[in-house]
Design a protein around this motif. Structure first.
Motif, PDB file in Angstrom:
ATOM      1  N   GLN A  59      65.239   0.113  -9.305  1.00  0.00           N
ATOM      2  CA  GLN A  59      65.056  -0.870 -10.374  1.00  0.00           C
ATOM      3  C   GLN A  59      65.787  -2.182 -10.092  1.00  0.00           C
ATOM      4  O   GLN A  59      65.872  -3.042 -10.976  1.00  0.00           O
ATOM      5  CB  GLN A  59      65.532  -0.281 -11.708  1.00  0.00           C
ATOM      6  CG  GLN A  59      64.730   0.923 -12.159  1.00  0.00           C
ATOM      7  CD  GLN A  59      63.262   0.620 -12.333  1.00  0.00           C
ATOM      8  OE1 GLN A  59      62.887  -0.416 -12.888  1.00  0.00           O
ATOM      9  NE2 GLN A  59      62.401   1.513 -11.842  1.00  0.00           N
ATOM     10  N   THR A 230      64.318  10.746 -21.269  1.00  0.00           N
ATOM     11  CA  THR A 230      63.494   9.549 -21.105  1.00  0.00           C
ATOM     12  C   THR A 230      63.966   8.417 -22.002  1.00  0.00           C
ATOM     13  O   THR A 230      64.134   7.268 -21.553  1.00  0.00           O
ATOM     14  CB  THR A 230      62.023   9.883 -21.404  1.00  0.00           C
ATOM     15  OG1 THR A 230      61.570  10.888 -20.493  1.00  0.00           O
ATOM     16  CG2 THR A 230      61.151   8.646 -21.265  1.00  0.00           C
ATOM     17  N   GLU A 231      64.190   8.723 -23.275  1.00  0.00           N
ATOM     18  CA  GLU A 231      64.566   7.672 -24.220  1.00  0.00           C
ATOM     19  C   GLU A 231      65.958   7.131 -23.928  1.00  0.00           C
ATOM     20  O   GLU A 231      66.212   5.919 -24.064  1.00  0.00           O
ATOM     21  CB  GLU A 231      64.460   8.200 -25.643  1.00  0.00           C
ATOM     22  CG  GLU A 231      63.020   8.485 -26.066  1.00  0.00           C
ATOM     23  CD  GLU A 231      62.891   8.843 -27.539  1.00  0.00           C
ATOM     24  OE1 GLU A 231      63.935   9.066 -28.196  1.00  0.00           O
ATOM     25  OE2 GLU A 231      61.747   8.887 -28.019  1.00  0.00           O
ATOM     26  N   ASP A 234      65.743   4.829 -20.906  1.00  0.00           N
ATOM     27  CA  ASP A 234      65.143   3.554 -21.317  1.00  0.00           C
ATOM     28  C   ASP A 234      66.185   2.666 -21.999  1.00  0.00           C
ATOM     29  O   ASP A 234      66.252   1.451 -21.737  1.00  0.00           O
ATOM     30  CB  ASP A 234      63.976   3.801 -22.265  1.00  0.00           C
ATOM     31  CG  ASP A 234      62.732   4.329 -21.564  1.00  0.00           C
ATOM     32  OD1 ASP A 234      62.678   4.286 -20.315  1.00  0.00           O
ATOM     33  OD2 ASP A 234      61.816   4.808 -22.275  1.00  0.00           O
ATOM     34  N   TYR A 237      68.559   1.197 -19.338  1.00  0.00           N
ATOM     35  CA  TYR A 237      68.019   0.061 -18.599  1.00  0.00           C
ATOM     36  C   TYR A 237      67.924  -1.193 -19.463  1.00  0.00           C
ATOM     37  O   TYR A 237      68.110  -2.322 -18.960  1.00  0.00           O
ATOM     38  CB  TYR A 237      66.666   0.424 -17.980  1.00  0.00           C
ATOM     39  CG  TYR A 237      66.802   1.273 -16.746  1.00  0.00           C
ATOM     40  CD1 TYR A 237      67.382   0.749 -15.585  1.00  0.00           C
ATOM     41  CD2 TYR A 237      66.398   2.603 -16.721  1.00  0.00           C
ATOM     42  CE1 TYR A 237      67.548   1.531 -14.457  1.00  0.00           C
ATOM     43  CE2 TYR A 237      66.550   3.397 -15.593  1.00  0.00           C
ATOM     44  CZ  TYR A 237      67.124   2.843 -14.455  1.00  0.00           C
ATOM     45  OH  TYR A 237      67.295   3.626 -13.335  1.00  0.00           O
ATOM     46  N   ALA A 238      67.690  -1.022 -20.742  1.00  0.00           N
ATOM     47  CA  ALA A 238      67.697  -2.173 -21.651  1.00  0.00           C
ATOM     48  C   ALA A 238      69.100  -2.761 -21.753  1.00  0.00           C
ATOM     49  O   ALA A 238      69.278  -3.989 -21.766  1.00  0.00           O
ATOM     50  CB  ALA A 238      67.190  -1.760 -23.030  1.00  0.00           C
TER      51      ALA A 238
END
Length: 245
Positions: A59, A230-231, A234, A237-238
Motif C-alpha cells: 500500500q 477487514t473493518e 480499513d 489504513y484510513a
C-alpha cells in the motif's frame, strides 16, 4: 495499487546491547516513504507479522516488523510465548528500549521519511506500540488490534503525541471492557485524539487467521473474525492516510 516489494532483514541492538533482527518491507525503488513500525503478537516476529508488513508495503508504506525477544526468537506454544513476553516485563524499561531501537532503525533506513512515522501492534504488540508513544516517541499515529492496554506509565499531556485507534473485540476475555474504559479515561486526561472501535462477537486475536488453530492447540480463548479483521484494517489504513499523508 499494489507495488513490487523489496524485503531485507536488519540486525540491530537496543540500548542494553541485546541483539534484535527485524523484517523491513517497502515498495521497490521508492524513497521518502512514510514508515510504520509493526509490533508482533506474543508469538514473536513470525509469518503473521511479516505478512502485515508486506501488506503495508503493497500500500506504499515502509514497514518494519520488530523483534521483541532477541535473535528472532519465536514461540511455538502459549506457554513459551507467555514466558518470552513476561521476560520483557522483568525490567521496567525493556519494552520501551527494544521498541525505541526498532523505531530508530526504521527511521534510519534510506527509503524512509523519518518525519512521518506510525506504529501498529497486535495483542502484546499493541501494548508495545502504546508504551513506546507513552514514552514520548515522535510518532504520528498508533493503531492497536486486540491489545493489552493497561500501563504503569499513563499518557501525559504534550508527551503522548500520536493519534490513536484501538480495535477491540467485544468478546475478548483477555482484555475487559473495564480496561477499555480505563484506557479511555487515560487518553482523555492526556488530551489525546483517540477512538475505540468495538467489534461485536469478536474475540481476542480476531485479526489473525491462525487464531482458531492456536486456540485449539493451546487451550486459550482466541478466535478469528473475518469482518472484524477487514473493518479494523480499513480503519487502520484510513488513520495512516490521514496522519502520514
Amino acid at each position: 495499487m499494489a507495488h513490487s516489494i523489496s524485503i531485507r532483514e536488519i540486525a540491530y541492538q537496543d540500548s542494553t546491547g541485546q541483539n534484535l533482527i527485524g523484517y523491513f518491507a517497502y515498495p521497490e525503488g521508492q524513497s521518502d516513504l512514510a514508515g510504520v513500525l509493526v509490533c508482533p503478537e506474543w508469538w514473536g516476529r513470525n509469518d503473521y507479522v511479516e505478512r502485515r508488513a508486506i501488506e503495508l508495503a503493497e500500500q506504499g508504506y515502509a514497514a518494519f516488523a520488530i523483534d521483541m525477544y532477541g535473535d528472532k526468537k519465536l514461540a511455538a506454544d502459549a506457554k513459551t510465548a507467555n514466558a518470552y513476553m513476561m521476560a520483557t516485563f522483568e525490567q521496567p524499561d525493556t519494552i520501551v528500549h527494544r521498541a525505541t531501537a526498532g523505531l530508530q532503525t526504521l527511521a534510519a533506513q534510506p527509503e524512509v521519511d523519518r518525519s512521518r512515522l506510525a506504529a501498529i501492534g497486535f495483542c502484546y504488540g499493541g501494548k508495545v506500540a502504546l508504551e513506546l508513544v507513552r514514552s514520548g516517541a515522535d510518532i504520528k499515529a498508533v493503531n492497536t488490534f486486540h491489545a493489552f492496554l493497561a500501563t504503569q506509565n499513563p499518557a501525559q499531556v504534550d508527551i503522548f503525541k500520536a493519534e490513536v485507534v484501538v480495535a477491540h473485540g467485544e468478546e475478548d476475555s483477555m482484555v475487559s471492557l473495564d480496561e477499555i474504559e480505563q484506557f479511555k479515561q487515560e487518553m482523555t486526561a492526556a488530551h489525546v485524539k483517540y477512538r475505540v472501535d468495538i467489534y461485536p462477537h469478536a474475540k481476542h486475536g480476531f485479526s489473525n487467521r491462525a487464531a482458531d488453530e492456536n486456540a485449539l492447540k493451546n487451550g486459550v480463548d482466541l478466535g478469528y473474525d473475518r469482518l472484524a479483521e477487514t473493518e479494523s484494517l480499513d480503519a487502520m489504513y484510513a488513520l495512516l492516510a490521514r496522519t502520514l499523508g
